[in-house]
Design an enzyme around this catalytic site. Structure first.
Site, PDB file in Angstrom:
ATOM      1  N   LYS A   1       0.844  -1.205   0.000  1.00  0.00           N
ATOM      2  CA  LYS A   1       0.000   0.000   0.000  1.00  0.00           C
ATOM      3  C   LYS A   1       0.872   1.244   0.000  1.00  0.00           C
ATOM      4  CE  LYS A   1       0.849   1.541   4.288  1.00  0.00           C
ATOM      5  NZ  LYS A   1       1.681   2.709   4.497  1.00  0.00           N
TER       6      LYS A   1
ATOM      7  N   ASP B   1      -2.174  -1.275  10.375  1.00  0.00           N
ATOM      8  CA  ASP B   1      -2.384  -1.372   8.925  1.00  0.00           C
ATOM      9  C   ASP B   1      -3.004  -2.705   8.494  1.00  0.00           C
ATOM     10  OD1 ASP B   1      -1.316   1.113   8.397  1.00  0.00           O
ATOM     11  OD2 ASP B   1       0.706   0.357   8.024  1.00  0.00           O
TER      12      ASP B   1
ATOM     13  N   ALA C   1       0.691  -6.853   5.557  1.00  0.00           N
ATOM     14  CA  ALA C   1       0.098  -7.624   4.453  1.00  0.00           C
ATOM     15  C   ALA C   1       0.273  -9.120   4.717  1.00  0.00           C
ATOM     16  CB  ALA C   1       0.755  -7.237   3.129  1.00  0.00           C
TER      17      ALA C   1
ATOM     18  N   MET D   1       5.477   0.300   3.114  1.00  0.00           N
ATOM     19  CA  MET D   1       4.370  -0.193   2.285  1.00  0.00           C
ATOM     20  C   MET D   1       3.543  -1.269   2.987  1.00  0.00           C
ATOM     21  SD  MET D   1       5.946  -0.128  -1.525  1.00  0.00           S
ATOM     22  CE  MET D   1       4.295  -0.306  -2.220  1.00  0.00           C
ATOM     23  N   ALA D   2       3.729  -1.390   4.298  1.00  0.00           N
ATOM     24  CA  ALA D   2       2.939  -2.312   5.132  1.00  0.00           C
ATOM     25  C   ALA D   2       3.059  -3.766   4.682  1.00  0.00           C
ATOM     26  CB  ALA D   2       1.476  -1.868   5.193  1.00  0.00           C
ATOM     27  N   GLY D   3       4.273  -4.162   4.325  1.00  0.00           N
ATOM     28  CA  GLY D   3       4.501  -5.537   3.883  1.00  0.00           C
ATOM     29  C   GLY D   3       4.287  -6.549   5.004  1.00  0.00           C
TER      30      GLY D   3
ATOM     31  N   VAL E   1      10.803  -4.789   2.571  1.00  0.00           N
ATOM     32  CA  VAL E   1      10.785  -5.019   4.020  1.00  0.00           C
ATOM     33  C   VAL E   1      11.083  -3.687   4.724  1.00  0.00           C
ATOM     34  CG1 VAL E   1      11.917  -6.256   5.909  1.00  0.00           C
ATOM     35  CG2 VAL E   1      11.523  -7.399   3.705  1.00  0.00           C
ATOM     36  N   ALA E   2      10.244  -3.348   5.735  1.00  0.00           N
ATOM     37  CA  ALA E   2      10.399  -2.067   6.461  1.00  0.00           C
ATOM     38  C   ALA E   2      10.565  -0.920   5.478  1.00  0.00           C
ATOM     39  CB  ALA E   2      11.571  -2.126   7.446  1.00  0.00           C
ATOM     40  N   GLY E   3       9.700  -0.899   4.452  1.00  0.00           N
ATOM     41  CA  GLY E   3       9.811   0.101   3.393  1.00  0.00           C
ATOM     42  C   GLY E   3       8.692   1.122   3.381  1.00  0.00           C
TER      43      GLY E   3
HETATM   44  O1  C5P Z   1       0.412  -0.925  14.594  1.00  0.00           O
HETATM   45  P1  C5P Z   1       1.825  -1.207  14.184  1.00  0.00           P
HETATM   46  O2  C5P Z   1       2.504  -2.186  15.087  1.00  0.00           O
HETATM   47  O3  C5P Z   1       1.977  -1.554  12.736  1.00  0.00           O
HETATM   48  O4  C5P Z   1       2.582   0.175  14.368  1.00  0.00           O
HETATM   49  C1  C5P Z   1       3.973   0.235  14.441  1.00  0.00           C
HETATM   50  C2  C5P Z   1       4.378   1.458  15.214  1.00  0.00           C
HETATM   51  O5  C5P Z   1       4.087   2.630  14.446  1.00  0.00           O
HETATM   52  C3  C5P Z   1       3.653   1.672  16.526  1.00  0.00           C
HETATM   53  O6  C5P Z   1       4.281   0.968  17.562  1.00  0.00           O
HETATM   54  C4  C5P Z   1       3.768   3.162  16.715  1.00  0.00           C
HETATM   55  O7  C5P Z   1       5.050   3.493  17.189  1.00  0.00           O
HETATM   56  C5  C5P Z   1       3.676   3.673  15.292  1.00  0.00           C
HETATM   57  N1  C5P Z   1       2.308   4.097  14.941  1.00  0.00           N
HETATM   58  C6  C5P Z   1       1.792   5.238  15.507  1.00  0.00           C
HETATM   59  N2  C5P Z   1       0.523   5.644  15.205  1.00  0.00           N
HETATM   60  C7  C5P Z   1      -0.228   4.955  14.313  1.00  0.00           C
HETATM   61  C8  C5P Z   1       0.284   3.783  13.689  1.00  0.00           C
HETATM   62  C9  C5P Z   1       1.560   3.373  14.031  1.00  0.00           C
HETATM   63  O8  C5P Z   1       2.458   5.887  16.312  1.00  0.00           O
HETATM   64  N3  C5P Z   1      -1.452   5.376  14.021  1.00  0.00           N
END
Ligand code: C5P
Length: 310
Positions: free
Chosen positions: A19, A149, A117, A112-114, A108-110
């Site tokens: 994405k 995501d 996904a 794009m929410a891989g 990876v860690a790019g």
């Molecule tokens: O939800 P997820 O684990 O993918 O998010 C990774 C990190 O991104 C969270 O731990 C947070 O630090 C940050 N994040 C945020 N606010 C969001 C989504 C993600 O601060 N709405």
């Protein structure tokens, strides 16, 4: 003696997409560590494949192949394994187990929410493999427990995301958009980019505006209009951590992109092209500048997690 390979019919396979965020408005961090978002997601045609097959109860394993596979944890830290375990805990811990396989093309860690996904793919694939009585809404709720995501990565297409980015409404989008993606040599940690955002924006708002300009451009199907209104509040933070990103964005703009944006928390950069021919041109010229690890041409919107039926 080598174990004979199980027949292909044993596997349930799901295709998942990357994405980009066409608009990403970020507010002041909340006590739970998350930031409120007002974002428009679009799924693009960069696909990973997640396969699952039965294993002994309580046993979960994963094999990762494809681009940057060595940078993905192949153990319980893998978000797809966490997804399978989460479903198993709720639906039959003494009965359910799974072997997972992931084939990567999403960076990876790019940005794009891989990883999300892959978790979305594992949720859908396991629910089919184990024949669970579960609705799409329930699956999305499990997704939200795994990451902000993941619900969008189940749904795909084009959607407005609020809350942590996990409260979704589909957005009307006409036509197909041609993107050129510049993949970076190195990764960016999403939490670190959000922390840098906090440092740069001590007065970030609590209430965020709706990205109506992006939604209007999508309704009209006008790529030039969309290119003008792409916006990402995380871009200055990502660029502060990777100054080379500004050079990449400038190069794409100079080469005629309708719009240029860092994808999510970066470091992938996305360039909007007027049509397929313009995207081909832009990708050739960008890649000859040698500013990034690889260039990919994609289109969006595309579906989210979908079962592969052969
Ligand atoms: O939800 P997820 O684990 O993918 O998010 C990774 C990190 O991104 C969270 O731990 C947070 O630090 C940050 N994040 C945020 N606010 C969001 C989504 C993600 O601060 N709405």
């Amino acid at each position: 003696m080598a174990t004979p390979l199980a027949p292909e019919a044993d596997w349930v396979r799901v295709r998942v997409s990357g994405k980009i965020n066409l608009a990403l408005r970020v507010g002041a961090v909340r006590p739970n560590g998350y930031h409120p978002l007002s974002t428009v997601f679009q799924s693009v045609s960069l696909f990973d494949e997640v396969g699952v097959r039965w294993d002994e109860p309580g046993r979960f394993s994963v094999t990762v192949t494809g681009d940057q596979a060595d940078q993905v944890p192949a153990d319980d830290r893998n978000l797809a394994v966490k997804a399978a375990r989460l479903l198993a805990r709720s639906y039959g811990p003494s009965r359910l187990g799974a072997e997972l396989s992931i084939r990567k093309t999403i960076p990876v860690a790019g940005g794009m929410a891989g990883g999300s996904a892959n978790a979305a793919g594992a949720l859908l694939a396991c629910s089919v493999l184990w024949d669970l009585d579960i609705t799409p809404d329930e699956l999305r709720a499990y997704g939200a427990q795994l990451g902000a995501d993941v619900p969008f990565q189940l749904m795909g297409g084009t959607a407005l995301g609020t809350g942590r980015g996990d409260e979704l409404v589909p957005v009307l989008s006409r036509g197909s958009y041609h993107w050129v993606l510049a993949l970076s040599e190195d990764e960016l940690s999403t939490p670190a980019v959000f922390r840098r955002f906090d440092e740069l924006n001590p007065d970030a708002p609590v209430d965020l505006p709706m990205p109506t300009d992006v939604m209007n451009a999508l309704v009209s199907g006008d790529a030039a209009a969309l290119g003008r209104v792409l916006a990402n509040d995380l871009e200055p933070a990502a660029a502060a951590m990777r100054p080379g990103l500004l050079q990449v964005l400038a190069a794409g703009r100079e080469l005629g992109a309708l719009g240029a944006i860092v994808s999510g928390a970066g470091p992938t950069c996305a360039f909007l092209a007027a049509n397929e021919a313009a995207a081909v041109d832009l990708s050739v010229q960008l890649s000859s500048q040698g500013l990034c690890r690889a260039i990919r041409r994609v289109t969006g919107p595309v579906p989210g997690a979908r079962l592969i039926t052969t």
